[in-house]
Design an enzyme around this catalytic site. Structure first.
Site, short mmCIF file in Angstrom:
data_model
loop_
_atom_site.label_atom_id
_atom_site.label_comp_id
_atom_site.label_asym_id
_atom_site.label_seq_id
_atom_site.Cartn_x
_atom_site.Cartn_y
_atom_site.Cartn_z
CD GLU A 99 -9.37 -0.09 0.67
OE1 GLU A 99 -9.00 1.08 0.45
OE2 GLU A 99 -9.63 -0.91 -0.22
CB CYS A 112 -5.60 -8.84 0.19
SG CYS A 112 -4.53 -7.53 -0.42
CB CYS A 119 2.23 3.50 -0.30
SG CYS A 119 3.59 2.66 -1.12
CB CYS A 123 3.09 2.61 -8.28
SG CYS A 123 4.46 1.64 -7.62
CB CYS A 126 -0.78 2.44 -6.91
SG CYS A 126 -1.21 1.74 -5.31
CG HIS A 223 3.55 -3.21 -12.60
ND1 HIS A 223 2.68 -4.28 -12.56
CD2 HIS A 223 3.57 -2.72 -11.33
CE1 HIS A 223 2.21 -4.42 -11.34
NE2 HIS A 223 2.73 -3.49 -10.58
CB CYS A 340 -5.76 -1.81 -3.82
SG CYS A 340 -5.75 -3.32 -4.74
#
Ligand code: SAH
Length: 365
Positions: A99, A112, A119, A123, A126, A223, A340
């Site tokens: 994306e 972006c 990944c 997290c 996410c 965070h 995202c």
């Protein structure tokens, strides 16, 4: 020559100009052909060799045999009716999808990009990490996200943020090569100052990046302002403490003179209290950073919720009263939303449903 191979062919779009020149002379061609080829790829954004009108047919043929010419296939584009934000889903040559997002701001157009397929940082809030890491993106695949978008919109991209799917510092060598190509005067020639790389905090590579002495902005996904809380949100906090992160930030600043950005996603009832704001203030004051507050974008796989608008404002005010430089990330493309990584996820799960295969597990760092 680096080992940049895809199906035994060298990845031409990931080579630097001197490397393309060298490749040409090795093929018995004149070195100036290297510059022509390079500019076709990185300035004129040629879709294939056919478009390269000033190159002889014999050379194009040799290139076709010897090199892989990276292009992306656009699978889907979602366009926001509110602000024109465009979300792209691109297919890579191996069928994986990534994306990218195009956003228009007063100061220019920003893209972006993703740096990995999936990944492995894990997290909690996410979506990109839910199925683990599939593979790293090549420099050419990172560049091509920007090139494809610039061609599609017909507008120059002036800012690039590496904040899509993936942990860029977990794909360090490819990231560095990408940054050099993106900011090369014979390529798109983006100003390094207009490029931001966001990391969950891989300390050794933050230090390595500092030593490259680039003028890019480094954004740290903080965070939480204490280790205990951070560990609950980000597994990487088990590896590196906030103290180590802050030392790496200081090091980055001392080597580059570039102020760090702290990204802080506000999660309702988790990290958005007045005490959290006070703790964040202390860290931000000490290290002279810019704070970017992101209202968390809830994903359906987790039960985290966004902080209330009033709370977000109160959190921001508290920082501002202490003279901290703080912004709330404007939410772009609210109507085409989903956090995202969710467009990719939706696509992948539809494909899997069709084929009946299972996903990867998350490998925690
Ligand atoms: N791996 C890098 C870059 C990718 S994510 C990093 O961790 O920085 C870009 C930013 O969006 C990070 O700050 C990340 O923590 C944040 N983010 C990811 N999912 C989010 C969500 N659902 N809501 C709000 N912020 C999110």
């Amino acid at each position: 020559m680096p080992d940049l191979k895809a199906e035994e062919k060298t990845d031409l779009k990931s080579l630097t100009l001197p490397e393309v020149r060298e490749a040409m002379t090795r093929m018995g061609e004149k070195a100036f052909r290297g510059k022509q080829l390079y500019q076709w790829m990185h300035q004129k954004l040629a879709g294939d060799y056919e478009e390269m009108t000033n190159l002889p047919a014999s050379l194009k043929e040799k290139c076709r045999e010897k090199f892989w010419y990276c292009t992306l296939e656009t699978v889907e584009v979602q366009v926001s009716k509110i602000d024109g934000t465009r979300k792209y889903l691109f297919a890579l040559r191996d069928g994986n999808v990534v994306e990218s997002v195009w956003m228009q701001y007063k100061h220019g157009n920003s893209v972006c990009i993703s740096s990995q397929v999936g990944c492995r940082m894990g997290c909690r809030f996410c979506a990109s990490t839910l199925d683990g890491l599939e593979r790293n993106l090549t420099p050419s695949e990172m560049l091509e996200q920007i090139y494809a978008i610039q061609k599609d919109t017909g507008e120059r991209v002036s800012n690039v943020v590496v904040m899509g799917t993936g942990e860029p510092l977990d794909n360090y060598d490819n990231l560095l090569r990408f940054l050099r190509l993106l900011t090369d005067e014979n390529g798109l020639n983006l100003s390094q100052r207009n490029v931001t790389v966001s990391t969950c905090g891989l300390v050794p590579n933050m230090r390595r990046l500092a030593d490259e002495k680039l003028q890019i902005t480094l954004a740290l996904s903080l965070h939480a302002s204490n280790d205990e809380k951070r560990k609950k949100l980000m597994p990487i906090a088990n590896r590196y403490t906030i103290r180590e992160l802050m030392e790496a930030c200081e090091y980055y600043f001392s080597k580059t003179g570039r102020r760090i950005t702290f990204e802080y996603s506000l999660v309702g009832g988790v990290n958005d209290t007045d005490e959290d704001a006070a703790e964040l203030t202390k860290l931000a004051e000490k290290h002279c950073v810019h704070v970017n507050l992101i209202p968390v974008n809830p994903i359906k796989e987790r039960d985290y919720v966004q902080s209330e608008t009033k709370r977000i404002q109160a959190f921001k005010n508290k920082l501002e009263r202490n003279k901290i430089n703080v912004t709330i990330r404007r939410e772009m493309g609210r109507d085409i939303d989903g956090a995202c990584g969710q467009l990719r996820r939706k696509h992948v799960s539809e494909e899997k449903r069709k084929s009946g295969s299972a996903g990867n597990t998350v490998a925690q760092p």
